[in-house]
Design a protein around this motif. Structure first.
Motif, PDB file in Angstrom:
ATOM      1  N   LYS A  89       5.170  -6.541  31.138  1.00 52.05           N
ATOM      2  CA  LYS A  89       4.444  -6.669  32.356  1.00 52.05           C
ATOM      3  C   LYS A  89       4.144  -5.275  32.759  1.00 52.05           C
ATOM      4  O   LYS A  89       5.201  -4.581  32.850  1.00 52.05           O
ATOM      5  N   ASP A 132       6.862  -9.354  39.075  1.00 49.72           N
ATOM      6  CA  ASP A 132       7.956  -9.616  37.982  1.00 49.72           C
ATOM      7  C   ASP A 132       8.394 -10.669  37.649  1.00 49.72           C
ATOM      8  O   ASP A 132       8.881 -10.987  36.721  1.00 49.72           O
ATOM      9  N   THR A 189      14.428  -1.677  44.556  1.00 46.77           N
ATOM     10  CA  THR A 189      13.014  -2.518  44.271  1.00 46.77           C
ATOM     11  C   THR A 189      12.442  -2.559  42.992  1.00 46.77           C
ATOM     12  O   THR A 189      11.376  -3.249  42.875  1.00 46.77           O
TER      13      THR A 189
END
Ligand code: ADP
Ligand code: ASP
Ligand code: MG
Length: 443
Positions: free
Chosen positions: A7, A187, A242
């Motif tokens: 990703k 994610d 984050t």
């Protein structure tokens, strides 16, 4: 052969130069067979994220404001990538379709999802991979929550398919309407695809060299954590680190697929491995800190009443007030005569006065105290809470930095101590805690 699901976050796919780095990474390892990109992120400090522009476009269009500048900025990002890489994806017709859809009343989620959709089209073309739309794979219930059971069924179609690009961040409901995850949700897409294709590892490529012991925007060059457990990561992500969405561990945790956080700009660095909790004893001295993270913007309502602990239903009555206003809470630290509600200001909205009034009416407390502008900081490390001296070290660090602790919550999790400080003390408090514990780090 091993299978890697990769990703790439927004800044990793922000322009043609970043696309080239992605291609080099994919081609360096033939087991990198699945790719989930985000929408183009910031290319430099102060730049726009395409997802933010899409939300703005939707708001401008639907309030009859002028949206042509915003739309042009969005178009420029994609046509720039197409042109610089010499692709013939015909991204312009896809861009024109966004305007058509807006005219036909497209939803905010649909418009926001186009950021990932268009980037995945370009990336598939550039890598020579096939494009599969996330709306064929990821399902949401009609109330907007993620539907794992149906997703498991839909993703079975990926069996026997390889070399795919799948856009992150969204899926669809059964009625066909597009639904996104919360911000940073690519994610989660990556984790769902990793599980579906039985990946050996879920590589999460981003713009930092791994998961760090503290937010690099607050602490100067924090140490990179080499290994972290799923649960520690979830605590840290939820509390503000984050770098990975806190919900991205669910699909991979059950399947025992490790997440490998890596830097697209420095692929030679080792990064961070996120592993099952049971592996912890192999790499970490128990009782040490793994990381610190926090967020600002909380309100704490503390209710005092003698012998509250003997009063059946007291907590229930207090929480029922929140339920009436559809307000969720973060923590409920309590003692024999006190109970506090820690609530994020974004959830509290403008209901505070009514909530206070109803708590007084329904719970009949001796006093109610209010603390606003609070920040919560979580110091996380499996087994840390049980280790002698941890709390003393934490409180001493804050004392020496001259920071007033407004609340302490050790909670029931043995890997987490949460302190509440004033919003304005937040960065200094994080730095003080990092400094006190960073020599424990595992870099
Ligand atoms: P992506 O677009 O690749 O998904 P994000 O912006 O979502 O990237 O997350 C990466 C960012 O997270 C970093 O640039 C960094 O500023 C921030 N961050 C916050 N806390 C941490 C932490 N503990 N370790 C690493 N990065 C962190
Ligand atoms: N592009 C989306 C966002 O900005 C999703 C993601 O980047 O993960 O939130
Ligand atoms: Mg992200």
């Amino acid at each position: 052969m091993s299978i890697k699901m990769t990703k790439f976050g927004g800044s990793s796919v922000a322009d043609a130069v970043q696309f080239q780095k992605v291609k080099r990474i994919i081609e360096a390892d033939p087991s990198r067979l699945f790719v989930v990109p985000s929408a183009p992120g910031k290319r430099f400090a102060g730049d726009d994220k395409v997802t933010d522009l899409l939300y703005l476009l939707y708001a401008q269009y639907n309030s009859d404001a002028n949206y042509s500048d915003t739309f042009r900025k969005i178009c420029d990002r994609y046509t720039g990538i197409e042109r610089d890489l010499g692709l013939h994806t015909d991204i312009q017709s896809e861009l024109d379709a966004i305007l058509k859809n807006l005219e036909n009343g497209a939803s905010e989620d649909f418009i926001a999802s186009r950021g990932e959709y268009l980037n995945a089209l370009l990336l598939a073309d550039y890598l020579g991979f096939d494009f599969v739309d996330a709306s064929e794979l990821i399902c949401f219930h009609s109330d907007g929550t993620y539907d794992d059971e149906t997703t498991l069924r839909w993703t079975q179609k990926l069996e026997n398919m390889t070399r795919l690009v799948i856009p992150g961040f969204y899926g669809r409901k059964r009625d066909g309407s597009i639904k996104t995850f919360s911000r940073g949700g690519s994610d989660i897409t990556g984790a769902i695809i990793a599980r579906a294709v039985h990946a050996d590892v879920y590589e999460n490529w981003t713009d930092v060299p791994g998961f760090m012991m503290a937010d690099p925007r607050i602490v100067d060059h924090p140490k990179v954590i080499s290994t972290v457990s799923y649960s520690e990561l979830r605590e840290l992500s939820y509390m503000g680190a984050t770098v990975l969405h806190e919900d991205s561990i669910f699909p991979v945790r059950k399947a025992h697929i490790p997440i490998h956080v890596r830097n697209t700009n420095e692929p030679e660095r080792e990064g961070t491995m996120v592993v099952p909790d049971s592996y912890l004893r192999f790499y970490k001295r128990t009782g040490t800190m793994t990381g610190v993270a926090g967020r600002t913007g909380f309100t704490v309502i503390t209710v005092y009443k003698d012998n509250m602990h003997n009063e059946v239903g007291f907590g229930y009555r207090m929480l029922r007030v929140l339920e009436r206003y559809n307000v969720s809470f973060e923590h409920v630290p309590s003692g024999i005569d006190t109970m506090s509600l820690v609530i994020a200001d974004v959830n509290l909205k403008d209901h505070l006065q009514q909530i206070l009034r109803e708590i007084k009416r329904d719970c009949n407390p001796k006093t109610v105290e209010l603390q606003s502008n609070m920040a919560l900081i979580a110091t996380v490390g499996k087994g840390m809470v049980r280790s002698i001296g941890t709390a003393a070290k934490l409180f001493n660090a804050l004392y020496e930095a001259g920071i007033n602790i407004r609340m302490i919550d050790q909670g029931s999790s043995e890997m987490n101590i949460i302190v509440g400080v004033e919003n304005e003390d937040f960065p200094e408090a994080v730095r003080a805690i990092y400094k006190a514990f960073s020599q424990d780090g595992q870099e």
